[in-house]
Scaffold this motif. Structure first.
Motif, PDB file in Angstrom:
ATOM      1  N   THR A  49       0.832  -1.196   0.000  1.00 11.51           N
ATOM      2  CA  THR A  49       0.000   0.000   0.000  1.00 11.51           C
ATOM      3  C   THR A  49       0.866   1.245   0.000  1.00 11.51           C
ATOM      4  O   THR A  49       1.789   1.382   0.807  1.00 11.51           O
ATOM      5  CB  THR A  49      -0.918   0.023   1.235  1.00 11.51           C
ATOM      6  OG1 THR A  49      -1.722  -1.164   1.237  1.00 11.51           O
ATOM      7  CG2 THR A  49      -1.821   1.240   1.216  1.00 11.51           C
ATOM      8  N   GLU A  81      -8.216   0.653   1.406  1.00 13.90           N
ATOM      9  CA  GLU A  81      -7.417  -0.558   1.525  1.00 13.90           C
ATOM     10  C   GLU A  81      -8.253  -1.787   1.871  1.00 13.90           C
ATOM     11  O   GLU A  81      -7.783  -2.912   1.708  1.00 13.90           O
ATOM     12  CB  GLU A  81      -6.316  -0.363   2.567  1.00 13.90           C
ATOM     13  CG  GLU A  81      -5.220  -1.394   2.479  1.00 13.90           C
ATOM     14  CD  GLU A  81      -4.088  -1.132   3.452  1.00 13.90           C
ATOM     15  OE1 GLU A  81      -3.133  -1.928   3.457  1.00 13.90           O
ATOM     16  OE2 GLU A  81      -4.147  -0.140   4.208  1.00 13.90           O
ATOM     17  N   HIS A  82      -9.470  -1.607   2.325  1.00 19.36           N
ATOM     18  CA  HIS A  82     -10.324  -2.772   2.558  1.00 19.36           C
ATOM     19  C   HIS A  82     -10.471  -3.586   1.282  1.00 19.36           C
ATOM     20  O   HIS A  82     -10.595  -4.811   1.328  1.00 19.36           O
ATOM     21  CB  HIS A  82     -11.693  -2.342   3.057  1.00 19.36           C
ATOM     22  CG  HIS A  82     -11.706  -1.969   4.509  1.00 19.36           C
ATOM     23  ND1 HIS A  82     -12.721  -1.223   5.088  1.00 19.36           N
ATOM     24  CD2 HIS A  82     -10.841  -2.245   5.520  1.00 19.36           C
ATOM     25  CE1 HIS A  82     -12.470  -1.056   6.374  1.00 19.36           C
ATOM     26  NE2 HIS A  82     -11.336  -1.669   6.663  1.00 19.36           N
ATOM     27  N   TYR A 141     -12.417   4.311   8.525  1.00 18.94           N
ATOM     28  CA  TYR A 141     -11.694   3.476   9.483  1.00 18.94           C
ATOM     29  C   TYR A 141     -10.958   2.329   8.797  1.00 18.94           C
ATOM     30  O   TYR A 141     -10.799   1.255   9.368  1.00 18.94           O
ATOM     31  CB  TYR A 141     -12.658   2.952  10.548  1.00 18.94           C
ATOM     32  CG  TYR A 141     -13.095   4.033  11.507  1.00 18.94           C
ATOM     33  CD1 TYR A 141     -12.214   4.564  12.440  1.00 18.94           C
ATOM     34  CD2 TYR A 141     -14.388   4.568  11.455  1.00 18.94           C
ATOM     35  CE1 TYR A 141     -12.599   5.572  13.303  1.00 18.94           C
ATOM     36  CE2 TYR A 141     -14.786   5.572  12.316  1.00 18.94           C
ATOM     37  CZ  TYR A 141     -13.889   6.068  13.241  1.00 18.94           C
ATOM     38  OH  TYR A 141     -14.276   7.076  14.102  1.00 18.94           O
ATOM     39  N   GLN A 142     -10.480   2.571   7.584  1.00 21.40           N
ATOM     40  CA  GLN A 142      -9.624   1.605   6.917  1.00 21.40           C
ATOM     41  C   GLN A 142      -8.267   1.575   7.619  1.00 21.40           C
ATOM     42  O   GLN A 142      -7.951   2.463   8.421  1.00 21.40           O
ATOM     43  CB  GLN A 142      -9.479   1.959   5.443  1.00 21.40           C
ATOM     44  CG  GLN A 142      -8.907   3.351   5.179  1.00 21.40           C
ATOM     45  CD  GLN A 142      -8.820   3.645   3.692  1.00 21.40           C
ATOM     46  OE1 GLN A 142      -7.983   3.091   2.996  1.00 21.40           O
ATOM     47  NE2 GLN A 142      -9.686   4.528   3.197  1.00 21.40           N
ATOM     48  N   PRO A 143      -7.428   0.567   7.365  1.00 24.94           N
ATOM     49  CA  PRO A 143      -6.188   0.393   8.139  1.00 24.94           C
ATOM     50  C   PRO A 143      -5.282   1.619   8.233  1.00 24.94           C
ATOM     51  O   PRO A 143      -4.646   1.845   9.266  1.00 24.94           O
ATOM     52  CB  PRO A 143      -5.496  -0.756   7.404  1.00 24.94           C
ATOM     53  CG  PRO A 143      -6.623  -1.582   6.871  1.00 24.94           C
ATOM     54  CD  PRO A 143      -7.671  -0.587   6.460  1.00 24.94           C
ATOM     55  N   ARG A 146      -5.198   4.028  11.310  1.00 27.49           N
ATOM     56  CA  ARG A 146      -4.543   3.693  12.566  1.00 27.49           C
ATOM     57  C   ARG A 146      -3.317   4.585  12.803  1.00 27.49           C
ATOM     58  O   ARG A 146      -3.056   5.022  13.927  1.00 27.49           O
ATOM     59  CB  ARG A 146      -4.127   2.221  12.559  1.00 27.49           C
ATOM     60  CG  ARG A 146      -3.474   1.749  13.866  1.00 27.49           C
ATOM     61  CD  ARG A 146      -3.235   0.259  13.852  1.00 27.49           C
ATOM     62  NE  ARG A 146      -4.494  -0.491  13.909  1.00 27.49           N
ATOM     63  CZ  ARG A 146      -5.059  -1.105  12.870  1.00 27.49           C
ATOM     64  NH1 ARG A 146      -4.471  -1.072  11.672  1.00 27.49           N
ATOM     65  NH2 ARG A 146      -6.194  -1.752  13.025  1.00 27.49           N
ATOM     66  N   ASP A 147      -2.563   4.868  11.758  1.00 24.21           N
ATOM     67  CA  ASP A 147      -1.369   5.704  11.886  1.00 24.21           C
ATOM     68  C   ASP A 147      -1.657   7.175  11.627  1.00 24.21           C
ATOM     69  O   ASP A 147      -1.024   8.042  12.232  1.00 24.21           O
ATOM     70  CB  ASP A 147      -0.291   5.216  10.909  1.00 24.21           C
ATOM     71  CG  ASP A 147       0.161   3.798  11.197  1.00 24.21           C
ATOM     72  OD1 ASP A 147       0.239   3.433  12.385  1.00 24.21           O
ATOM     73  OD2 ASP A 147       0.428   3.051  10.232  1.00 24.21           O
ATOM     74  N   GLY A 171     -14.951  -0.930   9.622  1.00 29.35           N
ATOM     75  CA  GLY A 171     -13.703  -0.980  10.364  1.00 29.35           C
ATOM     76  C   GLY A 171     -13.860  -1.098  11.862  1.00 29.35           C
ATOM     77  O   GLY A 171     -14.585  -0.314  12.491  1.00 29.35           O
ATOM     78  N   LEU A 173     -11.654  -0.271  13.877  1.00 28.26           N
ATOM     79  CA  LEU A 173     -10.912   0.832  14.479  1.00 28.26           C
ATOM     80  C   LEU A 173     -11.840   1.896  15.057  1.00 28.26           C
ATOM     81  O   LEU A 173     -11.416   2.713  15.874  1.00 28.26           O
ATOM     82  CB  LEU A 173      -9.971   1.453  13.441  1.00 28.26           C
ATOM     83  CG  LEU A 173      -8.963   2.490  13.928  1.00 28.26           C
ATOM     84  CD1 LEU A 173      -8.061   1.906  15.016  1.00 28.26           C
ATOM     85  CD2 LEU A 173      -8.127   3.003  12.762  1.00 28.26           C
ATOM     86  N   ARG A 210      -9.378  -7.070   3.162  1.00 31.49           N
ATOM     87  CA  ARG A 210      -8.696  -6.421   4.284  1.00 31.49           C
ATOM     88  C   ARG A 210      -9.660  -5.742   5.247  1.00 31.49           C
ATOM     89  O   ARG A 210      -9.250  -4.915   6.062  1.00 31.49           O
ATOM     90  CB  ARG A 210      -7.660  -5.421   3.761  1.00 31.49           C
ATOM     91  CG  ARG A 210      -6.597  -6.100   2.905  1.00 31.49           C
ATOM     92  CD  ARG A 210      -5.326  -5.316   2.792  1.00 31.49           C
ATOM     93  NE  ARG A 210      -4.312  -6.099   2.090  1.00 31.49           N
ATOM     94  CZ  ARG A 210      -3.008  -5.868   2.161  1.00 31.49           C
ATOM     95  NH1 ARG A 210      -2.554  -4.884   2.908  1.00 31.49           N
ATOM     96  NH2 ARG A 210      -2.148  -6.618   1.497  1.00 31.49           N
TER      97      ARG A 210
END
Length: 361
Positions: A49, A81-82, A141-143, A146-147, A171, A173, A210
């Motif tokens: 990604t 990214e899901h 709230y895709q990966p 988180r960052d 997500g 998250l 994902r």
């Protein structure tokens, strides 16, 4: 269905749903991958990604669709990214000159200035408050969130302005932001929709490689409702002859997890999504492909998809009517056939800034 001009080696696309990176509809030239003739090993390894950034001038997008329950939305990210193969937002990547296929899942665009721009827009004297929808295009709230934390920062702005928000996500998250959402929900300013497409973890992993699995999403519903946040179970999209047999089971699982309302949408295949979906379908479920596509064409006047207002979300005809009737019956039996309370707009108040003239009243 036309064959992809830029197919991707399935080994390199592990963990991704799309297996092509064909050009978008706005590209003047059509690209095709070809061997360069050199006896050298080809580039290998799975696709990673990549995240670039943009500085938006505005982040509130106003929509004028008469069949949508909101008139404005916000997207912290472009691409998702899901990687849900059926995602109707994939064609938006063509605006960037990128592929709605693999690029949509692997080449994301983050908007780190979104919270600052949002606050500026909300302070405008011309702004008139109404619920803001987030997650209606790409998942906030895709990966990558988180960052990056862009969604959380936007929620902090909305909380400080006491602005109503409706969120749609797959997500897990979102559990990180229960502190903000529960505070807003207590004031009638927030509600959430959790999308559960299937209860089959194998099918889910193939379609939504994902995204959290079905049981994890049900756990999210449980945690949110326990925190006092209204949650709607979204059986979307319903795929004829693939996931629609699960409709009643999905609603039952959502009700058991604590959801207080429900909704559904039929599978939509606009623009480039149609070929991406059919390619995926023939790879994973070739024995059902004809039946599934036949039902979809029956619901859209012989076409794979129709964008006609008020029917694009559900389709028309006997099969669409049957699914709708099943939904109504199950939702009524489970107590999910109610409208959630309207979000409050009367509390909206931009917070004071350093140097602002304070009111005497």
């Amino acid at each position: 269905m036309k064959p992809p001009s830029r197919p991707v080696d399935p080994e390199r696309a592990r963990g991704r749903a799309a297996t092509s990176r064909d050009c978008g509809r706005y590209e003047r030239l059509r690209r095709e991958d070809a061997h360069d003739g050199w006896d050298l090993p080809e580039e290998g390894g799975v696709f990673r990604t990549e995240v670039s950034e943009e500085v938006p001038r505005k982040v509130i997008t106003y929509v004028r669709s008469p069949d949508l329950p909101f008139d404005r939305s916000l997207n912290p990210y472009r691409g998702c990214e899901h990687g849900c193969i059926y995602c109707f937002a994939r064609p938006t990547h063509a605006w960037l000159g990128l592929s709605p296929g693999l690029d949509f899942e692997t080449r994301l665009v983050a908007r780190p200035a979104a919270p600052e721009v949002l606050a500026r827009e909300l302070r405008s004297r011309r702004y008139q408050v109404a619920p803001l929808a987030i997650g209606t295009n790409t998942d906030p709230y895709q990966p990558v969130e988180r960052d990056r934390g862009i969604m959380r920062a936007c929620l902090e702005v909305l909380r400080d302005f006491r602005h109503p928000v409706a969120i749609v996500t797959k997500g897990a998250l979102i559990e990180r932001d229960i502190d903000i959402l529960s505070e807003m929900a207590a004031q009638g300013l927030a509600r959430v929709g959790i999308s559960v497409t299937t209860l089959d973890p194998v099918l889910s992993r193939r379609m939504e490689p994902r995204a959290p699995g079905p049981q994890r999403r049900l756990q999210v519903i449980r945690r949110l409702t326990e925190a006092g946040i209204p949650v709607r179970i979204m059986a979307s999209p319903m795929i004829p002859a693939l996931t629609d047999p699960e409709l009643e089971s999905i609603l039952e699982a959502g009700a058991e997890a604590g959801a207080d309302a429900a909704s559904w949408i039929m599978l939509r295949l606009p623009l480039e999504v149609a070929d991406l979906w059919q390619d995926w379908l023939h790879q994973h479920y070739p024995d059902r492909a004809g039946r599934i596509m036949g039902h979809l064409r029956d619901m859209h006047g012989g076409e794979v998809y129709s964008s006609k207002w008020f029917s694009r979300m559900r389709g028309e005809g006997p099969y669409a009517d049957l699914v709708a009737a099943r939904f109504r019956r199950a939702a009524r039996a489970l107590g999910l056939d109610r409208d959630q309370p309207a979000l409050r707009c009367d509390l909206f108040a931009p917070p004071a800034r350093m140097g602002d003239q304070l009111s005497l009243f």
